[in-house]
Design a protein around this motif. Structure first.
Motif, mmCIF file in Angstrom:
data_model
loop_
_atom_site.group_PDB
_atom_site.id
_atom_site.type_symbol
_atom_site.label_atom_id
_atom_site.label_comp_id
_atom_site.label_asym_id
_atom_site.label_seq_id
_atom_site.Cartn_x
_atom_site.Cartn_y
_atom_site.Cartn_z
ATOM 1 N N GLU A 1 0.825 -1.204 0.000
ATOM 2 C CA GLU A 1 0.000 0.000 0.000
ATOM 3 C C GLU A 1 0.861 1.257 0.000
ATOM 4 O O GLU A 1 2.028 1.231 0.370
ATOM 5 C CB GLU A 1 -0.946 0.020 1.199
ATOM 6 N N ARG A 2 0.245 2.334 -0.442
ATOM 7 C CA ARG A 2 0.860 3.656 -0.389
ATOM 8 C C ARG A 2 -0.009 4.511 0.532
ATOM 9 O O ARG A 2 -1.234 4.359 0.571
ATOM 10 C CB ARG A 2 0.935 4.276 -1.777
ATOM 11 N N LYS A 3 0.650 5.409 1.254
ATOM 12 C CA LYS A 3 -0.045 6.257 2.223
ATOM 13 C C LYS A 3 0.233 7.719 1.898
ATOM 14 O O LYS A 3 1.361 8.088 1.575
ATOM 15 C CB LYS A 3 0.434 5.923 3.636
ATOM 16 N N TYR A 4 -0.821 8.539 1.994
ATOM 17 C CA TYR A 4 -0.743 9.954 1.657
ATOM 18 C C TYR A 4 -1.429 10.801 2.725
ATOM 19 O O TYR A 4 -2.402 10.353 3.347
ATOM 20 C CB TYR A 4 -1.464 10.233 0.326
ATOM 21 N N LEU A 5 -0.969 12.023 2.880
ATOM 22 C CA LEU A 5 -1.707 12.996 3.667
ATOM 23 C C LEU A 5 -2.880 13.475 2.825
ATOM 24 O O LEU A 5 -2.826 13.443 1.597
ATOM 25 C CB LEU A 5 -0.813 14.173 4.041
#
Length: 156
Positions: free
Chosen positions: A6-10
């Protein structure tokens, strides 16, 4: 072994809320929060879950994950013996261009933090970011829920 990629973003605006298909309140705690293995207890709506996650790879995008549903009453009991620092958030499910974004809006000691995660089939997979997505924080351990429990966002 189940592998989570997974990728995580603000998240930079509340625009995602109008696009959300549904939302659910989540309360979670950790029986173990060491980086090599986190053991999470979660009450998600009217269901309970026990999750074990391994340490992330070098990029922080992939790690082992095992999850099993348990009775919500057992999850509520396990929350009582968790390490200090419960995570309280609402998760919004937002579809965007064939990807499902899980957007978490945090409360209490993590008030003001909203992050989005998107699961991928490979680390190389590209994602067209919606306009409300901000800086990528994949691999930044400060944004792991197990770390937010120890060092809440409001204390940064």
């Amino acid at each position: 072994m189940a592998q989570e990629i997974e990728r995580k973003y603000l998240v930079k605006s509340d625009e995602f809320k109008q696009q959300a298909a549904r939302s659910v309140r989540i309360i979670q705690g950790y029986l173990s929060s060491v980086p090599e293995r986190t053991v999470r207890v979660r009450v998600k709506g009217d269901k309970g879950f026990l999750t074990i996650k391994g340490i992330g790879n070098e990029s922080g995008a992939s790690r082992y994950e095992w999850e099993s549903e348990i009775p919500v009453s057992e999850a509520q009991e396990l929350l009582k013996i968790c390490e200090p620092g419960v995570i309280d958030k609402t998760r919004y499910l937002v579809e965007h261009e064939n990807h499902l974004f899980e957007v978490d809006e945090f409360y209490q000691s993590n008030q003001g933090l909203t992050v989005a995660e998107v699961e991928l089939t490979t680390e190389a997979q590209t994602v067209n970011k919606p306009s409300w997505l901000g800086e990528e924080v994949t691999g930044d351990t400060r944004y792991y829920n197990s770390m937010l429990m120890k060092q809440p966002y409001t204390t940064w």
